[in-house]
Motif scaffolding. Structure first.
Motif, PDB file in Angstrom:
ATOM      1  N   UNK A  81       8.477   6.011 -10.404  1.00  0.00           N
ATOM      2  CA  UNK A  81       7.728   6.747  -9.414  1.00  0.00           C
ATOM      3  C   UNK A  81       8.216   5.947  -8.071  1.00  0.00           C
ATOM      4  N   UNK A  82       8.316   4.647  -8.077  1.00  0.00           N
ATOM      5  CA  UNK A  82       8.247   3.780  -6.827  1.00  0.00           C
ATOM      6  C   UNK A  82       9.543   4.204  -6.144  1.00  0.00           C
ATOM      7  N   UNK A  83      10.730   4.645  -7.021  1.00  0.00           N
ATOM      8  CA  UNK A  83      11.882   5.182  -6.615  1.00  0.00           C
ATOM      9  C   UNK A  83      11.904   6.046  -5.430  1.00  0.00           C
ATOM     10  N   UNK A  84      11.080   6.767  -5.739  1.00  0.00           N
ATOM     11  CA  UNK A  84      10.638   7.965  -4.767  1.00  0.00           C
ATOM     12  C   UNK A  84       9.675   7.776  -3.857  1.00  0.00           C
ATOM     13  N   UNK A  85       8.924   6.565  -3.722  1.00  0.00           N
ATOM     14  CA  UNK A  85       8.017   6.346  -2.787  1.00  0.00           C
ATOM     15  C   UNK A  85       8.472   6.084  -1.507  1.00  0.00           C
ATOM     16  N   UNK A  86       8.169   7.023  -0.729  1.00  0.00           N
ATOM     17  CA  UNK A  86       8.781   6.723   0.811  1.00  0.00           C
ATOM     18  C   UNK A  86       8.399   5.361   1.368  1.00  0.00           C
ATOM     19  N   UNK A  87       7.071   4.608   0.979  1.00  0.00           N
ATOM     20  CA  UNK A  87       6.753   3.561   1.727  1.00  0.00           C
ATOM     21  C   UNK A  87       7.639   2.361   1.234  1.00  0.00           C
TER      22      UNK A  87
END
Ligand SMILES: Nc1ncnc2c1ncn2[C@@H]1O[C@H](COP(=O)(O)OP(=O)(O)OP(=O)(O)O)[C@@H](O)[C@H]1O
Ligand SMILES: [Mg+2]
Lengths: 243, 284
Positions: A226-232
């Motif tokens: 999921x983090x791969x898509x997290x803008x932050x």
């Protein structure tokens, strides 16, 4: 799933400066957890506090549990005996000692139930290069070889949970990949790993879960996919690497 | 002047210098600590051995080990008092504190043993060997052989054993050593005890050459500095080399020029060496 490592409400102060502010971290058994964040975010301070070690004189509060056992108040080598082993940031080996001397300083603990005790042969299978360098002093090794020795030293202590602080600092990308893939292999064989890493791409590919730290606080905690898509993450972390 | 005789004198003198200095070499090199009471410890060890012979009636061969043991214990006590300073590696304070210890030891010794010169006699000093023109005592032989043995064993322990690796790891990075479960405080105590015991052995073998005085110790510590710095700080092999070099220089300078200026001349040599090789003789 049981957590191998639980750190609850960790707060670390240097004098009046709060470097880590009430952070919770959990590393499930046989998983690889990554921790990223800008310089000065408090990653090293946190991982050192979990290990009960520091080069400074911080005041630490909070609770650290290893497989449910309380670690608080124990000196770092007592935690290591129980399986909580740290490879600190930067200088992790002795420059004036040979590779073998560095590795022989570690006495494998007597009780390694449920943990893999790495023999010297295991180490040299994992890092064949070290076998050729065994008589060399630390200061004659390349940066990558030093990291291999630092990691090997930790493995000699039969870790249940390994705490790795930026093992790839200063290494060439290919070596980083090699080292982290090796670590992933160990995790797949049962090791639990908390990894502080600046190398975003390699980390994201390999870890199961990722924490993002900012100014002493966890601002994001998600499964790596999921983090791969997290803008932050993309902004705070990948930005400077894709550039 | 008989050159061979002067070479023998130089070797004997030099082994004494090296032996008296070895504790300091290890203390500074392996633990990054200093002890400026070194010279007074030398004096105290000589007087303790002398007192054991006078008051307890034991022989020289028992008195010297007793004094080595006593100084080892004193080392534990001194180190215990300085523990906090030592752990902080606070060299300036350690310098002042150990200088203070030196004065306290000297004052106490003068009070207890008196201010008169005493004869600390070794039976080996009277047993001399004559080879044609050449002359030396069994004390000289024991000092030379003992020094070589001690340096050899010390070198092996420091460089070839786990204990030695432990000491070197603490010298390099006590914080990192802590991660390995190494107790730096224990290593510091061990090294300090070695320093005290080694200077006692040095006193036991070297002090019988001349009358002993409660006020002595200054020359010994000065020569120790020369040996330690000349040899390259912390280098065991370098100290041995420097000790012999200094002994040889002193013997030849004394015979060729004048014994009165040897200390000044020795410092001149030290300064010259340090200008040419700032790291000392053993520098890489
Ligand atoms: N020994 C110390 N004494 C005082 N303050 C310290 C000490 N070590 C770290 N700090 C402070 O704590 C904060 C967090 O530092 P820390 O080293 O944990 O950051 P980091 O996330 O590991 O950074 P980096 O990516 O550069 O390694 C910083 O503000 C730093 O100045
Ligand atoms: Mg850091």
């Amino acid at each position: 799933m049981t957590d191998s490592l639980e750190a609850i409400g960790i707060t670390v102060r240097y004098g009046g400066n709060v470097a880590v502010d009430g952070i919770d971290v959990a590393v499930p058994a046989g998983r690889m957890v990554g921790m990223v964040g800008a310089n000065g975010a408090g990653k090293s301070t946190l991982i050192n506090a979990i290990a009960g070690w520091s080069r400074g004189t911080p005041v630490v509060r909070g609770e650290v549990r290893l497989a449910g056992q309380k670690m608080d108040g124990l000196p770092p080598h007592r935690r290591a005996e129980r399986g909580l082993v740290l490879v600190p940031e930067g200088k992790g080996i002795f420059a004036e000692l040979t590779v073998m001397e560095n590795l022989a300083l570690v006495r494998p603990p007597a009780d390694t139930r449920g943990r893999h005790a790495f023999s010297m042969d295991d180490i040299f299978t994992l890092f064949p290069r070290l076998a050729e360098r065994r008589g060399h002093k630390g200061r004659m090794l390349s940066g990558g070889e030093r990291q291999m020795v630092a990691v090997s030293r930790a493995l000699r202590a039969a870790p249940a949970v390994l705490l790795l602080d930026e093992p790839s600092a200063g290494l060439a990308p290919r070596l980083v990949h090699e080292l982290l893939t090796t670590m992933r292999g160990l995790v797949d064989r049962g090791l639990s790993l908390l990894l502080v890493e600046q190398n975003a791409r390699a980390t994201l590919e390999l870890v199961d879960e990722l924490y993002l730290l900012e100014r002493g606080k966890v601002v994001a905690r998600e499964a790596a996919s999921d983090m791969k898509d997290d803008p932050r993450i993309l902004e705070a972390y990948l930005g400077n690497l894709t550039a | 002047m008989n050159l061979t005789q002067q070479v023998i004198n130089g070797l004997v003198l030099g082994s004494g210098y090296a032996l008296v200095a070895i504790g300091w070499t290890v203390l500074l090199g392996a633990a990054r600590l200093v002890n400026f009471a070194h010279g007074q410890l030398y004096m105290l060890a000589a007087f303790l051995a002398w007192a054991a012979m006078q008051k307890l009636g034991v022989s020289y061969f028992v008195a010297v080990p007793l004094s080595v043991l006593a100084l080892g214990l004193l080392g534990v006590a001194l180190q215990g008092m300085m523990q906090r300073l030592v752990m902080q590696q606070n060299l300036t304070s350690l310098m002042i504190v150990t200088l203070g210890f030196g004065y306290v030891i000297q004052g106490s010794a003068a009070r207890i043993f008196g201010g008169d010169p005493q004869t600390f006699a070794s039976p080996l000093e009277k047993a001399s060997v004559h080879l044609g023109e050449l002359w030396f005592t069994w004390q000289d032989v024991v000092t030379l052989v003992g020094t070589l043995l001690l340096f050899g064993v010390l070198w092996l322990v420091l460089n070839r054993t786990r204990l030695g690796a432990l000491v070197r790891s603490v010298a390099e990075d006590p914080k990192l050593a802590q991660l390995f479960g190494i107790n730096a405080a224990q290593v510091y105590i061990g090294v300090f005890v070695f320093e005290c015991a080694a200077v006692a052995l040095g006193a036991g073998l070297v002090a019988p050459r001349s009358p002993i005085l409660a006020s002595m110790g200054f020359d010994e510590v000065i020569l120790t500095f020369v040996v330690v710095v000349l040899g390259g700080i912390g280098s065991v092999g370098g100290s041995l080399l420097a000790g012999f070099g200094l002994g040889m220089f002193t013997a030849l300078f004394g015979a060729l020029v004048s014994p009165a200026y040897t200390t000044a001349a020795a410092f001149l040599v030290l300064l010259t060496v340090l200008v040419v090789r700032p790291g000392g003789l053993a520098a890489r």
